[in-house]
Design an enzyme around this catalytic site. Structure first.
Site, PDB file in Angstrom:
ATOM      1  N   PHE A 133       0.814  -1.225   0.000  1.00  0.00           N
ATOM      2  CA  PHE A 133       0.000   0.000   0.000  1.00  0.00           C
ATOM      3  C   PHE A 133       0.842   1.268   0.000  1.00  0.00           C
ATOM      4  CE2 PHE A 133      -2.045  -3.259   2.787  1.00  0.00           C
ATOM      5  CZ  PHE A 133      -2.914  -3.748   1.840  1.00  0.00           C
TER       6      PHE A 133
ATOM      7  N   ARG B 240       1.311  15.544  -5.949  1.00  0.00           N
ATOM      8  CA  ARG B 240       0.143  14.788  -6.413  1.00  0.00           C
ATOM      9  C   ARG B 240      -1.133  15.301  -5.736  1.00  0.00           C
ATOM     10  NH1 ARG B 240      -1.572  10.156  -9.314  1.00  0.00           N
ATOM     11  NH2 ARG B 240       0.531   9.766 -10.053  1.00  0.00           N
TER      12      ARG B 240
ATOM     13  N   GLU C  62      -5.091   2.629  -7.011  1.00  0.00           N
ATOM     14  CA  GLU C  62      -5.328   3.727  -6.088  1.00  0.00           C
ATOM     15  C   GLU C  62      -6.686   4.418  -6.186  1.00  0.00           C
ATOM     16  OE1 GLU C  62      -1.452   5.166  -7.482  1.00  0.00           O
ATOM     17  OE2 GLU C  62      -1.159   5.920  -5.459  1.00  0.00           O
TER      18      GLU C  62
END
Lengths: 476, 786
Positions: free
Chosen positions: B238, B320, B729
């Site tokens: 993750f 991001r 994601e």
């Protein structure tokens, strides 16, 4: 060290174990690495294995977290791990269902999930979806979001009970027979005796006699608390007295006004007990909200009480129900009300040489209930818990006992609030008024499970709900 | 079934494949690093963590620890022969703290012993003397002290001030989301095995073999080719094992290099949660200008994050977050300014979504506020603002394949939104103790590493002479089944059954210089690379097969007509005559034709100027939308999801079962982040919620009873291997619908007249407080009316 004998999947094994070791360590050292350490505190389920023991002449399997299961306790048990389910190259129906429905991503939690599901189906021929949730709530999966696991479960639940459906490996029947033959005690292979396994109460009480030389024995019932504390270095008892083999501690008896529950019964056994179900639904409700299936399968009321945590769910309920704890030493037996037995934060009135043998709980309550508020809806330690028990005389409250956990160094039995309730007619009771009194009787702190303000608010809210539920029940 | 349909179905059958390791996992045969047989002489390492959040190290005394039975060595920064650097980009983070510590839990020394217990027990005997300095433990404090990490980042388009001045409505607000622990079930681990000549092989639980290799080699003062990193599978990642694995691998490598023994370093759960970085908490302050219909005209955003003690990936995560500050909405003018701060906390790091969920969360709150301000339905406001084809993002990349309006319409229809809304209103009117709410969140997720050079992948394909195939690629299998997808792609490209393909462990010797398996592009980059390699081999085999077929039929077979299918090779115009793939492979070898290929793929067209915040950072976008119906209990603030509906665009999915699993898993992980997962630290920066008894991730009971997911193909003009799209994601962001649903339910307490103000996670306590505030607002309004 101890030389113990147990059945591991289809084979009988004799192995040397460290008295302080865990079942997980032993299984992994034997090359069975399906069970994994995900947390080491019994809270993730990745190390789940099935432990079978004779109940009467029948082998009964329960899921346990092997990271908290004392290795010496394996003696005489049948352990089924994920490696033992497939036979002759054919997957067990549980394995097949999990594999076919892609109920795994990374696979790390999968062995635990397979075993938890297997235990469910091995112990219940027609489980309900709620049974399945109960069986799996102690198995964390971080990848799947459980949806695929639920699909596997649904398929199994639908198939269970149908003709030809069986989860039991063939060797179980043979081992069941073998187990009937008595097994000698584990052999000591070192000088230091650190792990005692009495079979009778007399034996246990003799062992724990305070006059005996050496470090005092620490009694262990389920071990779920002691094993975590040991691992975290919070407690380092050198000598343990494992009471799980004492059958006298596993009895339930009832008379007109009370029920006596043996200190050795697991929470699962209490929840399953017919008399408890009939006479003390509040206790059953409490026990079912405690921990996970794996922990309930080993943990006991006695352990929950003796660890004397102010947030222990069962203690709150036992206090509200006016339970008495029965203690025994080699010399005498004594009875102490549970609220008096707890003398401070993690302190009790347990005297050297004593063990908890049972709880006597009045059953003549007209209404009792338990409430628990925690961050997560299941398998969580409460922010605040509470229990209320009421006796009525006609439409009046004759007696009320309301206890709160998580709001002071010890569980609090309300006094002022109860004085307001006593003798009052139900329709004259203003829940808001009672709820306004309750917070003045507690002294919560802020910690990771909630702030002081939230806890005080929960005390009010719980109090209101106890009274509203009481009123609703009386009306019904 | 028509023949054409049958062919079409068969030709797509390769897009289905079971989990190749399912049988291994359900029998316990699948081995993770700690499960592998122990090499003889295996030692164990335990880390001595800093007990201070910020301090100078005065001295380290290992004398007592070295006397402890079983202890072989105690290593400190002084023992590092090469660079004491854990982060190759910023070079600010040491592997072992040398002169100072910057967070509670930072590795100070490592104890190596013959048993795990001895190593752990002995570390308490390593005496570290600190001279404590005042730590900075919160974002607020860091802001006050101006503790910046990296520089300010900025993305701007149009004249925001002018647009705000002209806008009919301008509102402002703030939104914060919290930290999150990865809680991969397998904790961080590395087994380092020394080889002759001082070389090492590291079996590391890393998402990034090459970074571990490079960092470990430099730390040891060796060349990269002296360190091999091998990864078969991870028990979850993750993002937490991207940079997060490097330090532990380096420490195991150091211990092995210094002692000459194989060494295993495995973190316990408490260690892992306490010492490793988490998802970045973010706070955003926004001003948004909009018209009477709720159309956004200008968005002015300042976002801040707590990066922890060292830079790690924080700047890329901040970027991001900023690149997703628009989420699904066209912003005619926008100014997005981002700053990262340094605090004395464990190093926050990559976590599924990599900042994007945090950026999205802020604008979703702004959109809610616009709807509330205008008295419009939030669903309608979202649909109105969703990107249309070709509209540019704030960083200038036009949105192609803009499906959001369609997807939102589908979600509205699937969920029967209007009926749900009416039912919730009726429920709320009838229930004084419980309230229900609806939350909606659309998602537009940009796919590619925003650090453009990372968008490359390699694969190595070998066909053995019996026709079976070995594939190595740079991706890490961590449960997302990148290996299954790569196997499918390879099998399809070679026209062989899946059973012919074996995907090998990721290994720096076979595939070097691989980017981390991250940014959802594992299957894109490595799938494309595997496709190219397989096609290269197939091209060579086609010539061999053509000769074999010609020899059988006596007719010349042009290369273009050679078909590879189901393990057979034939002439398209004479399918009755076939040679098996095995025979072709064997013949090729005898004819001295190369049966192996190493390939390289780079994502076309991605180029992002990080300094100016402009460019085409993304290869394509993944779109979708989610709706959650939730119920809260007013007495406690507890909530429970009743229903969730998701519409998600997968492109031409390589494997629908895998993609479904990613959507389900991402969604619930996102719900956890938004509701019950709460990280709490003490006064010395120590993590108080360091295990599953205090840090609560969702259980099987937290999934809504009704969960409906529709996967739509959407566009595949802008997609990746064989028309597929990344999936890892984006679904995480759907979890934000759970928060918005709770917020909506809280607002029902006062008849939806006011907006609730609270931050994520919406824990019962937080929700309870918000309910109280809402009730008070309602009462005050009632009073002022009377």
């Amino acid at each position: 060290m101890l030389l113990i004998t147990f059945w591991l999947n289809d084979k009988k094994k004799t192995v040397e174990v460290d008295e302080a070791g865990t079942a997980l360590e032993i299984l992994r050292s034997l090359g069975l690495t399906g069970a994994k350490e995900g947390c080491g505190e019994g809270d993730c389920g990745a190390c789940t294995v099935a432990v079978g023991e004779l109940r009467g002449r029948k082998l009964r399997y329960r899921a346990v977290t092997s990271c908290l299961y004392p290795a010496p306790r394996l003696h005489g048990k049948h352990v089924i791990t994920v490696e033992g389910l497939a036979e002759n190259g054919k997957l067990n129906v549980v394995q097949k269902s999990v594999a076919d429905r892609r109920a795994m991503h990374c696979g790390f939690c999968t062995p635990g999930i397979v075993i938890s599901l297997w235990c469910l189906l091995a112990s219940k021929s027609r489980p309900t979806p709620e049974d399945a949730a109960e069986a799996l709530e102690g198995n964390l999966c971080r990848c799947t979001g459980y949806a695929a696991i639920n699909r596997a479960v649904d398929a199994l639940v639908a198939a269970a009970g149908k003709k030809g459906f069986s989860v039991m490996p063939g060797y179980c029947a043979l081992i069941e027979k073998e187990m009937l033959a008595p097994l000698a005690d584990p052999e000591k292979t070192g000088d230091e005796t650190e792990y005692l396994r009495p079979k009778t109460m007399t034996e246990a009480l003799a062992m724990i006699e305070p006059s005996k030389p050496g470090e005092p024995l620490r009694p262990v019932a389920g071990g779920s608390d002691v094993m975590v504390a040991k691992r975290l270095g919070k407690m380092a008892p050198k000598r343990l007295l494992d009471l799980s083999g004492v059958d006298e501690l596993r009895r339930v008896s009832e008379d007109k006004k009370k029920i006596a529950i043996g200190a050795g019964l697991t929470l699962t056994e209490i929840a399953e007990n017919a008399a408890v179900r009939r006479l003390l639904p509040a206790l059953r409700g409490t026990v079912k909200k405690m921990a996970s299936a794996q922990i309930r399968n080993v943990a006991t009321l006695a352990g929950n009480l003796v660890s004397a945590s102010p947030i222990a769910d069962s203690v709150t309920t036992l206090i509200a129900l006016d339970a008495t704890v029965v203690l025994a030493s080699a010399k005498k037996e004594r009875r102490v009300p549970v609220e008096k037995f707890i003398t401070g934060y993690r302190r009790t009135d347990l005297r050297p040489g004593e063990i908890v043998i049972s709880f006597e709980i009045p059953t003549d309550w007209d209404y009792a209930d338990f409430q628990k508020t925690a961050k997560r809806n299941c398998v969580d330690i409460a922010t605040v818990n509470s229990a209320g028990a009421f006796r009525l005389a006609g439409s009046r409250v004759k007696e009320a006992r309301v206890a709160f956990g998580g709001v002071a160094p010890t569980t609090v039995l309300l006094k002022k609030t109860v004085r307001y309730l006593k003798g009052r007619r139900l329709k004259d009771i203003d829940p808001e008024k009672a709820a306004a009194l309750a917070p003045s009787e507690v002294a919560p702190i802020s910690d990771v499970r909630g702030s002081k303000a939230y806890r005080l608010a929960l005390v009010r809210e719980h109090m209101i709900r106890h009274l509203l539920r009481l009123a609703a029940r009386v009306e019904a | 079934m028509s023949k054409k349909m049958a062919i079409a179905q068969r030709s797509e059958a390769w897009r289905q494949a079971p989990h190749p390791d399912a049988g291994l996992h359900v029998t316990g045969e699948a081995k993770f690093i700690a499960d592998e047989p122990r090499p003889s002489g295996l030692c164990f390492a335990a880390v001595v963590p800093s007990a201070e959040a910020r301090a100078k190290i005065a001295s380290i005394d290992a004398e007592e620890a070295l006397k402890f039975p079983g202890v072989i060595a105690v290593l400190t920064a002084k023992d590092i022969p090469g660079d004491n650097i854990a982060n190759q980009v910023w070079k600010d983070e040491p592997v072992l703290a040398a002169d100072e510590v910057n967070y509670n839990g930072e590795p100070v020394a490592v104890v190596v012993a013959g048993t795990e217990a001895a190593a752990r027990n002995a570390r308490g005997l390593v005496k570290v003397k600190y001279r404590p300095l005042a730590p900075c433990l919160t974002l607020e404090e860091a802001r006050r002290r101006k503790n910046f990490l990296g520089g300010e980042r900025r993305i701007a388009r149009g004249d925001v001030e002018a647009a705000l001045a002209k806008a009919p409505h301008v509102i402002e607000g703030r939104a914060s989301s919290g930290s999150q622990e990865h809680f991969y079930l397998e904790t961080q681990i590395c087994r380092a095995v020394p080889e002759e000549g001082g070389k090492l092989t590291l079996f590391s639980s890393t998402q990034s073999i090459s970074e571990v290799q490079e960092t470990a080699a430099r730390m040891l003062g060796r060349d990269a080719h002296d360190v091999t990193v091998d990864v078969k599978r991870l028990g979850g990642g993750f993002g937490g094992k991207e940079n997060g694995a490097i330090k532990w691998a380096c420490l195991a490598a150091l211990a092995a290099a210094k002692t000459g023994r194989p060494v295993e370093l495995r973190l316990t759960r408490e260690e892992d949660v306490s010492w490793t970085g988490k998802r970045h908490p973010f706070t955003g302050h926004y001003r948004v200008g909009f018209d009477h219909d709720g159309r956004v005209l200008a968005y002015d955003l300042n976002i801040e994050t707590d990066g922890g003690a060292y830079v790690d990936l924080t700047m890329a995560i901040l970027e991001r977050a900023m690149l997703h500050a628009d989420n699904a909405y066209y912003l005619p003018s926008a100014r997005i300014i981002g700053r990262a701060y340094k605090t004395n906390s464990p190093v926050n790091t990559a976590f599924r979504g990599f900042g994007a969920p945090q950026g999205v969360f802020i604008i979703e709150r702004a959109i809610e506020r616009i709807a509330r301000t205008l008295g419009l339905d939030p669903f309608a406001v979202r649909a109105r603002n969703a990107y249309r084809e070709g509209q540019p993002t704030p960083y200038g990349q036009p949105v192609r394949d803009a499906h959001l309006p369609t997807l939102l319409a589908r979600l509205r229809k699937n969920s029967n939104y209007d009926a749900l809304r009416r039912q919730a209103d009726r429920f709320n009117a009838a229930h004084p103790d419980h309230k229900r709410g609806l939350g909606i969140v659309p998602v537009k997720f940009g796919v590619s590493f925003t650090t453009s050079f990372l968008n490359q992948g390699s694969a190595l394909v070998w066909v053995y002479t019996d026709g079976s195939v070995s594939v190595t690629h740079g991706g890490i299998e961590m449960g997302q089944e990148v290996n299954t997808k790569v196997a499918q792609v390879t099998a399809h490209a070679l026209g062989v059954p899946l059973s012919f393909i074996r995907v090998e462990s990721a290994n720096t010797k076979r595939v070097a210089n691989a980017p981390s398996t991250a940014a959802s592009v594992g299957a894109d980059l490595n799938g494309q690379a595997a496709r190219i390699a397989a096609e290269t081999v197939r091209g060579r085999l086609a010539a061999v097969a053509a000769r074999m077929l010609a020899a059988k039929t006596g007719r010349r077979v042009p290369l273009a007509r050679v078909i590879f299918e189901d393990g057979a090779v034939f002439d398209k115009e004479g399918p009755a005559v076939r040679v098996s793939f095995r025979e072709v492979a064997c013949r090729a070898h005898r004819d001295r034709v190369d049966l192996g290929a190493k390939s390289f793929y780079r994502t076309p067209g991605v180029k992002y100027d990080q300094k100016n915040g402009r460019g085409t950072p993304f290869h394509y976008f993944v779109n979708g939308a989610a709706l959650v119906l939730t119920e809260i209990e007013l007495a406690t603030g507890s909530s429970r999801m009743i229903e969730a509906q998701i519409v998600h665009e997968t492109g031409r999915s390589l494997n629908k079962a895998i993609d479904l699993g990613q959507i389900e898993g991402g969604f619930l992980q996102g719900c956890g982040w938004m509701t019950i997962e709460e990280m709490i630290c003490g006064r010395k920066g120590e993590v108080l919620t360091s295990g599953p008894s205090t840090y609560k991730i969702p259980t099987c009971r937290d999934l809504p009873a009704r969960l409906r997911i529709e996967m739509v193909e959407g566009g595949c003009r802008y997609a990746s291997v064989y028309g597929s799209k990344a999936v890892g994601e984006p679904p995480f962001i759907y979890g934000e619908a759970a928060f918005l649903a709770i917020k909506d339910a809280v607002e029902a307490v006062a008849g939806h007249c006011f907006e609730a103000e609270f931050d994520a996670p919406a824990t019962p306590e937080t929700v309870y407080r918000a309910i109280g505030e809402m009730a008070q607002l309602g009462e005050e309004a009632e009073k002022s009316r009377n």
